[in-house]
Design a protein around this motif. Structure first.
Motif, mmCIF file in Angstrom:
data_model
loop_
_atom_site.group_PDB
_atom_site.id
_atom_site.type_symbol
_atom_site.label_atom_id
_atom_site.label_comp_id
_atom_site.label_asym_id
_atom_site.label_seq_id
_atom_site.Cartn_x
_atom_site.Cartn_y
_atom_site.Cartn_z
ATOM 1 N N UNK A 272 41.709 -1.377 35.901
ATOM 2 C CA UNK A 272 42.870 -1.818 36.657
ATOM 3 C C UNK A 272 43.192 -3.289 36.393
ATOM 4 N N UNK A 273 42.217 -4.021 35.892
ATOM 5 C CA UNK A 273 42.372 -5.444 35.636
ATOM 6 C C UNK A 273 43.581 -5.747 34.763
ATOM 7 N N UNK A 274 43.890 -4.842 33.828
ATOM 8 C CA UNK A 274 44.972 -5.089 32.875
ATOM 9 C C UNK A 274 46.201 -4.227 33.139
ATOM 10 N N UNK A 307 40.681 3.282 33.733
ATOM 11 C CA UNK A 307 39.330 3.833 33.697
ATOM 12 C C UNK A 307 38.448 3.116 34.721
ATOM 13 N N UNK A 308 37.432 3.826 35.165
ATOM 14 C CA UNK A 308 36.494 3.246 36.142
ATOM 15 C C UNK A 308 35.057 3.439 35.674
ATOM 16 N N UNK A 313 33.171 -2.226 40.196
ATOM 17 C CA UNK A 313 32.954 -2.267 41.646
ATOM 18 C C UNK A 313 33.196 -3.654 42.208
ATOM 19 N N UNK A 314 32.786 -4.682 41.428
ATOM 20 C CA UNK A 314 32.968 -6.049 41.894
ATOM 21 C C UNK A 314 32.011 -6.412 43.007
ATOM 22 N N UNK A 320 37.990 -3.888 41.004
ATOM 23 C CA UNK A 320 38.982 -3.110 40.264
ATOM 24 C C UNK A 320 38.689 -1.614 40.423
ATOM 25 N N UNK A 321 38.005 -1.265 41.484
ATOM 26 C CA UNK A 321 37.619 0.124 41.718
ATOM 27 C C UNK A 321 38.746 0.895 42.399
#
Length: 594
Positions: A272-274, A307-308, A313-314, A320-321
């Motif tokens: 999700x970061x990007x 993707x995960x 989890x951070x 970004x979960x």
């Protein structure tokens, strides 16, 4: 996923993660008794009533409950094409048919199958110029599509992976020029993409580019590991490309597919970061309409894919979960499919069933386990088959894709998302000011302290079934729970979300039992997992215990399910103390640097 070489050696990656000021995040509590929902917590944000958060296809909107193949029988890049250097071509009708049958039996509706990977098997490329395909590639793809149609499975074909940018090794060549060189990129489009889409499927009136069981073309898997601006370059990539170069490549290939096909298009972002403009710590939505259509007016995606894995989890300051952040929190303007997650749920702090339920409840458009054959430590089909069966049975209305009428060329029934003229206006309140130290190259095994402890996964005994008459309902509803083929004379131990509710129900002489679950009027919305264990008595003929699970959802907008009439069943009330799996709002104070 960070792909594997045929020998199984892991390609690790250095992940540069941002430290940021967190003003408001949502964390999923998925382990009753570990972090229960408080009675003052609000319910999870409702998904759009028009189902616009799901994947549009064939007169409906669907949740892609799927598996990553991504290659069969060890054929990295050689399922469809042939690696001439060691004459490897692994696709067989028998293996594909068996795989589709196994997936269909558990209600799976889709697979994500890699086509070119790093280009070692297809397409045919000489001096950087694409010339076409070998004799195996297109017939193998067509055969796979016919088998998918036989089993009502829908294929996401993934063209490339970031591996196409890896350094040459004397046998496998680098395909970087397809991304950065205009002439070579056009040759790839003209001599590979378009002929592939126009290839006829024998025995049908379809081509590969019009067959309804090809639901999506994914341009590239996890391109960020080869994009200079990501700061997370794969160790085997010496010469990454720029973000603009990758966006142009994606847009121009997408535009070509759109002009020669009626199927959907996406990109498999590593996280999700990007792919988000609003989540603190994210780099922005690199694949938005505005980012891609500057290169090709028809280069926009139909849905996003992220993707995960456990690194996402951070901690208390970022995540970004997709289990901790819902679709709405991501600020997405299209449906979002979770295209990869560990099939064994390793590192998530959840069971596979809980992970699937969380993704669904958070309004995402799909969840595809990695991988069918278990190519690495993230698990295999055996780890998720039973939970997937439970999940798909409870969500059949949004998972069981209605097939089209036989024959003819399907017309897209749902148009792609209208391209916005501006980017989403909601921006993070504060952007991260300092990048933290680069993370280790191996994904950590320790879990963030805020994550719940993983729960054991159980597989139902062969033949044992557990069903509900409704998959969802409003608080104060009745649900009829029916068990069949359980050991005669066993005592039923009934739990919901870990709370023991009954140990007095006896399995009848026909191997059946019925329980009428009565929910209370002020029950909180969310997911409720019903776990039934049959316990043998000293006089039982069968001493082996059986276990099965099924799930129901409570939602304020769902219909009230009335008590069924003329039904003989044991009534069990689900008390207020049984906590649902819902989103719990948590507020974090700013992290101040001096």
């Amino acid at each position: 996923m960070l792909s594997r070489s045929p020998s199984g050696t892991t390609r690790t990656v250095m992940l540069g993660l941002s430290c940021c000021m967190m003003l408001a995040l949502l964390i999923v509590s998925l382990s009753p008794g570990v972090s229960p929902v408080t009675r003052t917590a609000r319910a999870a944000t409702a998904c759009p009533a028009d189902q616009s958060h799901l994947v549009p296809w064939l007169d409906g909107h669907w949740f892609l409950a799927g598996m990553n193949v991504p290659w069969l029988d060890g054929g990295f890049g050689a399922d469809f094409g042939t690696v001439e250097e060691w004459w490897q071509h692994t696709y067989t009708t028998e293996s594909a048919d068996q795989m589709f049958a196994a997936l269909k039996a558990r209600g799976v509706n889709s697979v994500r199958w890699w086509v070119f990977a790093d280009g070692r098997g297809a397409p045919e490329i000489a001096n950087g110029m694409t010339t076409g395909f070998d004799d195996d590639t297109l017939p193998s793809m067509a055969d796979a599509i016919k088998l998918a149609a036989k089993h009502d499975i829908y294929i996401v074909f993934t063209l490339w992976s970031f591996d196409m940018l890896a350094r040459p090794n004397g046998i496998i060549q680098n395909q970087r020029d397809l991304v950065v060189d205009t002439t070579k990129r056009q040759a790839f489009i003209d001599n590979a993409v378009i002929p592939m889409l126009r290839y006829p499927i024998a025995g049908t009136s379809y081509t590969i580019g019009t067959h309804p069981n090809v639901i999506t073309w994914e341009i590239i898997n996890e391109p960020e590991w080869g994009i200079r601006e990501s700061g997370s370059i794969h160790w085997n990539i010496d010469n990454p490309v720029s973000l603009a170069e990758m966006q142009r490549f994606i847009a121009e290939v997408t535009g070509a597919i759109r002009r020669n096909s009626n199927q959907l298009i996406t990109v498999g972002a590593a996280a999700m970061k990007w792919n988000s403009d609003t989540i603190p710590g994210a780099e922005g939505n690199w694949y938005s309409d505005a980012a891609l259509t500057r290169y090709d007016a028809e280069g926009y995606l139909d849905y996003y894919q992220i993707h995960y894995y456990p690194w996402a989890n951070g901690d208390d300051n970022w995540t970004f979960s997709p289990m901790r952040l819902g679709w709405q929190e991501g600020g997405f303007d299209k449906p979002v499919v979770i295209g990869e997650f560990p099939a064994n749920a390793d590192g998530s702090g959840m069971t596979p069933l809980q992970l699937l339920e969380s993704i669904y409840a958070n309004c995402y458009a799909g969840a595809m386990g990695w991988t069918y054959e278990g190519v690495d430590s993230s698990g295999s089909w055996q780890d998720i088959a039973a939970p997937m069966g439970t999940f798909t049975a409870a969500r059949a209305s949004t998972i069981r894709i209605t097939p089209p009428s036989p024959g003819g060329t399907p017309t897209p029934t749902v148009q792609p998302t209208v391209q916005p003229t501006v980017q989403p206006t909601v921006q993070p309140t504060v952007q991260p000011t300092v990048q933290p130290t680069v993370q280790p190259t191996v994904q950590p095994t320790a879990q963030p302290t805020a994550q719940p402890t993983a729960q054991p996964t159980s597989t139902p005994e062969p033949g044992v079934t557990l069903t509900l008459n409704y998959p969802d309902g409003a608080p104060d509803s009745y649900f009829l729970l029916t068990g069949t083929s359980f050991p005669v004379g066993h005592t039923i131990r009934l739990q919901i979300n870990g709370e023991l509710l009954s140990e007095t129900i006896i399995v009848g002489g026909d191997g059946q039992f019925r329980v009428l679950l009565k929910t209370v009027a002020d029950a909180l919305p969310g997911s409720y997992i019903v776990t039934v264990t049959s316990v043998a008595t000293p006089t039982s003929l069968v001493q082996t215990e059986a276990l099965a699970q099924v799930v129901y959802l409570l939602g304020l907008d769902d219909p009230l399910r009335e008590r069924p009439r003329r039904v003989s069943a044991t009534i069990v009330e689900v008390p207020l103390e049984v906590e649902p799996y819902v989103l719990t709002p948590m507020v974090y104070l700013p992290c101040v640097r001096r």
